[in-house]
Design a protein around this motif. Structure first.
Motif, PDB file in Angstrom:
ATOM      1  N   SER A  79       0.803  -1.221   0.000  1.00  0.00           N
ATOM      2  CA  SER A  79       0.000   0.000   0.000  1.00  0.00           C
ATOM      3  C   SER A  79       0.840   1.277   0.000  1.00  0.00           C
ATOM      4  CB  SER A  79      -0.937   0.017   1.211  1.00  0.00           C
ATOM      5  OG  SER A  79      -0.185  -0.063   2.415  1.00  0.00           O
ATOM      6  N   VAL A  80       2.137   1.171   0.324  1.00  0.00           N
ATOM      7  CA  VAL A  80       2.981   2.367   0.389  1.00  0.00           C
ATOM      8  C   VAL A  80       4.124   2.343  -0.615  1.00  0.00           C
ATOM      9  CG1 VAL A  80       2.429   2.592   2.842  1.00  0.00           C
ATOM     10  CG2 VAL A  80       4.599   1.556   2.165  1.00  0.00           C
ATOM     11  N   LYS A  81       4.272   1.272  -1.348  1.00  0.00           N
ATOM     12  CA  LYS A  81       5.364   1.181  -2.326  1.00  0.00           C
ATOM     13  C   LYS A  81       5.277   2.321  -3.330  1.00  0.00           C
ATOM     14  CE  LYS A  81       6.328  -3.789  -2.239  1.00  0.00           C
ATOM     15  NZ  LYS A  81       6.188  -5.076  -2.945  1.00  0.00           N
ATOM     16  N   GLY A  82       6.420   2.935  -3.574  1.00  0.00           N
ATOM     17  CA  GLY A  82       6.480   4.054  -4.510  1.00  0.00           C
ATOM     18  C   GLY A  82       6.153   5.392  -3.887  1.00  0.00           C
ATOM     19  N   ARG A  83       5.648   5.385  -2.660  1.00  0.00           N
ATOM     20  CA  ARG A  83       5.290   6.638  -1.983  1.00  0.00           C
ATOM     21  C   ARG A  83       6.143   6.886  -0.736  1.00  0.00           C
ATOM     22  NH1 ARG A  83       0.378   7.218   0.262  1.00  0.00           N
ATOM     23  NH2 ARG A  83       0.088   4.990   0.710  1.00  0.00           N
TER      24      ARG A  83
END
Length: 115
Positions: A62-66
């Motif tokens: 849910s947080v990958k790339g952010r």
């Protein structure tokens, strides 16, 4: 044992950024893994990101790339850079030190994403 103190939480609008810091009371370079967890109301605590002693990172889908986790062993601090924040990121964020044979936790810092 290590004492962990989180800071950097607060209220931010959707799409905004925050950087969380976790200051440790002792050297962290010998700790197996440092991590950030979060717990939203009425939900279980979940792993957000972790970083091993050799720098290997792991992120929740849910947080990958952010989100980006990093560590400053010289100053015994672990960071969590959070970009493109969403309302569903609202939670108390906890720092964790995983020694392998025990786990230490900070008191947590509140992150609220709302317009």
């Amino acid at each position: 044992q290590v004492q962990l103190v989180e800071s950097g939480g607060g209220l931010v609008q959707p799409g905004g950024s925050l950087r969380l810091s976790c200051a440790a009371s002792r050297r962290i370079d010998g700790i197996y893994q440092m991590g950030w967890y979060r717990q939203a109301p009425r939900k279980q605590r979940e792993l957000v990101a972790s970083i091993s002693a050799i720098g290997t990172t792991n992120y929740a889908d849910s947080v990958k790339g952010r989100f980006t986790i990093s560590r400053d062993d010289a100053n015994n601090v672990v960071y969590l850079q959070m970009n493109s924040l969403k309302p569903e990121d609202t939670a108390v964020y906890y720092c964790n030190a995983n020694w392998g044979f025990r786990s230490d936790w900070g008191q947590g810092t509140q992150v609220t994403v709302s317009s």
